[in-house]
Design an enzyme around this catalytic site. Structure first.
Site: not given
Ligand code: GLA
Ligand code: ZN
Length: 703
Positions: A316, A159
């Site tokens: 995710e 991210e």
């Molecule tokens: C992001 C991150 C993860 C986690 C999620 C929680 O997407 O990539 O590591 O922190 O948020 O919602």
């Protein structure tokens, strides 16, 4: 001619079906738990784990001492179980020893203050030391695991987000500007710097813009800083990706993007990804009955599919809730399946979660996970995940399938930045993303697939192009739009389009200046309304609306002059009553529509719904969908139809003649199918043998 379906190779060469799995952080747990993880993953129908995302300190506890043994063991366990690994590079969170020894790797905020060590994504995009260290780690991982039979893909960092204002970044920014403008004169001209005595007389005088202490009134500088930050991020990604590709070629490399997150232009990184991936955490605001969140998520899936024009990965999502939400509302029964099938419906060839096992401590200890603190395999969340795994097995035939869309919505990062950068025409409520979503929704409701593209993408493959609030028109975009219409395309654009160039300098002579000829109108002024004010738009011609049909206009109303266009509707109120509010211009072989005001949902539905009919755009299903239910189709070995009920009410969906069979259960449906609240179904169509469908229809009520 209708576009035909394409078939791509699977996202990862080692697995032909739909990926199901997610973030696995075994280094946070004692070994005794690993065997239990292995047992439960099989029960949860996982076929992939993502490892190493934040594992730097477990892989290099002190500078130059590497401890890969635990990861070797996890790789072996996964391989034995027949599961794949998405291996991350750990650059998203630096270990404390690194920050301590090389403080220049830490991020500096817009306030000019260097951040102390902690949290994550707290590093400088430019720091040569950080780049050297992360590249070395990427190379070592590639050497060690690049040929491992379980390795499916690379997940670089995590991210990408935020900006760094340190001296290294500022110096790099000045270099970037030199390259872009060549001379200070050119830069000063582009930035209109005679205003407030802003003229730069030496490159060294240029600082990164931004609140709270920096420059905020040179819009061109603001845009360039954002463009530069995107370029630094892409460079940061490539620093690791190229080490991996050089060391162990042949395995796809990607990173997880963040929907419409505005700090990184995804179109700039997309060419360097082997497939697109994103993280989706829809927040239902405690009001999951509102389908707009589902519409937003669907739009973002369309964007991620469009980025590479092929299937993508939902990297995710949460199995239950997220501790980042202000209210940790649980997913209602059925919602999990709906959310994940929605991704597949729009072109995902894999759905993954954060995370496997809920940690006992630290910042995400209460975030949803497949194995929660309750550790029960009969827990609702665990069972729903396992169930979904069964669904996905039945869907392996859709993997790789992709049908090019006939419609595209332009949602452009530079346009978004410029709309936010300027002062006017209102402080709150410019709402670019919401406006594009309002234009997307009718397609979602009608089950018409739409791409989401930037204004730099190729328009030629579409029949209908919607570019709402195309405030910034970058070089060549106007010419390309005009050519699109001339060649027979249909263009829809709105108020607050064609206002500025790539430097955020206004066009003179009336907006939307560069699109004036194609649209056949020119704007004189724009009126911003208070939240509680409204105007009306009244249909004046029967060519698309019914004469006298009325809609509400709010927020922004532009006052335009008609040149060659035909007036389809006029304003009903205020001093501009009777002036053109919607126009259509026949240009070459195509048509260009201009919508001068921000109108209500009924208007969006009327305009875009009728364009769908007029252009005979292909819908996913040949039957009508109730409000809040959408449909998509992916054509592979068979035609898979996804029906998604994004409402809290059960819905009866009338099916067309024939037999519709649930891909997982094999149950057949004739005239209708009932979907529970947040229910979903994937059906395949079989033309019925004579009379068979009638018998089925007669029996259906009793099934
Ligand atoms: C992001 C991150 C993860 C986690 C999620 C929680 O997407 O990539 O590591 O922190 O948020 O919602
Ligand atoms: Zn920096």
């Amino acid at each position: 001619m209708k576009p035909t379906s394409k078939r791509f190779p699977p996202l990862v060469a080692k697995f032909p079906g739909i990926l199901h799995g997610g973030d696995y952080n075994p280094e946070q747990w004692p070994k005794a738990v690993w065997a239990e993880d292995d047992r439960l993953m099989a029960k949860a129908n996982w076929n992939v784990v993502t490892l190493g995302i934040f594992s730097w300190v477990s892989l290099e506890p002190e500078e130059g001492r590497f401890t890969f043994e635990w990861l070797d063991e996890i790789f072996e366990t996964q391989a034995r179980a027949g599961r794949l690994v998405g291996l991350a590079t750990p650059s998203a969170a630096a270990p404390a020893w690194l920050s301590k020894k090389y403080p220049e790797t830490l991020r500096t905020g817009a306030d000019g203050i260097r951040r102390r060590h902690g949290n994550r994504v707290n590093f400088c995009w430019t720091s040569p030391v950080y780049r050297r260290k992360t590249r070395e780690m990427a190379r070592r991982l590639a050497e060690r695991y690049g040929n491992h039979p379980a390795l499916a893909y690379w997940h670089v960092s995590n991210e990408f987000g935020g900006e760094c204002y340190c001296e290294l970044c500022q110096a790099a920014f000045r270099e970037w500007l030199r390259e872009r403008y060549g001379s200070l004169d050119a830069l000063n001209q582009a930035y209109w710097t005679a205003f407030w005595s802003h003229t730069y007389t030496d490159w060294d005088q240029i600082e990164a813009p931004g609140a709270p202490h920096g420059e905020t009134s040179i819009m061109g500088l603001t845009l360039d800083w954002k463009r530069f930050t995107t370029d630094q991020i892409v460079g940061f990604y490539l620093n690791e990706a190229s080490a991996i590709r050089e060391t162990a070629p042949g395995v796809p490399v990607t990173t997880n993007l963040m929907g419409t997150y505005d700090g990184l232009d995804p179109w700039k990184i997309a060419p360097h990804l082997d497939f697109a991936a994103w993280d989706s955490y829809p927040f239902f605001s405690g009001r999951p009955t509102d389908a707009s969140t589902w519409v937003y998520v669907s739009f973002t899936h369309e964007l991620n599919r469009s980025l590479k024009d092929r299937p993508f990965l939902l990297m995710e999502s949460t199995p239950s809730s997220s501790n980042w939400y202000p209210v940790m509302r649980l997913k209602r029964p059925g919602m999990h399946r709906l959310e994940e099938l929605q991704a597949v419906a729009h072109g995902a060839d894999g759905v993954q979660y954060f995370q496997w096992r809920q940690g006992r401590g630290s910042g995400e200890q209460f975030h949803g996970a497949v194995v929660a603190h309750n550790q029960r395999e009969d827990a609702r969340v665990f069972r729903e995940v396992a169930e979904l795994g069964e669904d996905l097995k039945a869907l392996s035939g859709v993997a790789g399938t992709h049908k090019p869309a006939e419609v595209a919505l332009v949602y452009d990062w530079e346009v978004a930045w410029s709309i936010e950068a300027v002062a006017g025409p209102c402080t709150k409520g410019r709402d670019y993303v919401a406006t594009v979503l309002d234009h997307y929704r009718p397609f979602w409701e009608e089950g018409v697939p739409a791409d989401v593209i930037s204004s730099d993408c190729d328009f030629g493959k579409y029949r209908l192009l919607i570019a709402p609030m195309l405030f910034m028109v970058k070089p060549a975009v106007a010419e390309r739009l005009a050519a699109f219409v001339k060649d027979g395309g249909t263009l829809v654009t709105t108020y607050w389009s064609g206002v500025v160039d790539e430097h955020v300098q206004a066009f003179v002579g009336g907006y939307p200046q560069p699109l004036r000829e194609a649209l056949g109108i020119v704007s004189e002024e724009i009126d911003a309304l208070y939240e509680d004010e409204l105007n009306t738009v009244v249909a004046a011609s029967a060519s698309l609306f019914e004469v006298g049909e009325r809609f509400e206009a709010r927020g922004l109303c532009e006052l335009i002059h008609v040149e060659t266009a035909e007036v389809l509707a006029t304003y009903g109120g205020d001093f501009y009553a009777g002036r053109a509010a919607v126009t259509r211009n026949r240009f070459g072989r195509g048509e260009a529509y201009y919508v001068a005001s921000r109108n209500d949902k009924a208007f969006q539905k009327a305009l875009l719904g009728r364009l769908i009919d007029r252009l005979d755009l292909e819908r996913a299903v040949p039957f009508d969908l109730p409000e809040g239910v959408t449909a998509t189709r992916r054509s592979g070995d068979r035609d898979y139809v996804f029906l998604l009920n994004c409402t809290a009410a059960s819905m009866r969906i009338p099916l067309s003649r024939g037999i519709w069979r649930d891909v997982r259960t094999g149950s057949a449906f004739g005239d209708w199918i009932d979907l529970d609240a947040f229910g979903s179904a994937v059906l395949v169509f079989e033309p019925a043998a004579r009379g068979e469908d009638l018998i089925l229809a007669a029996n259906q009520g009793r099934a």
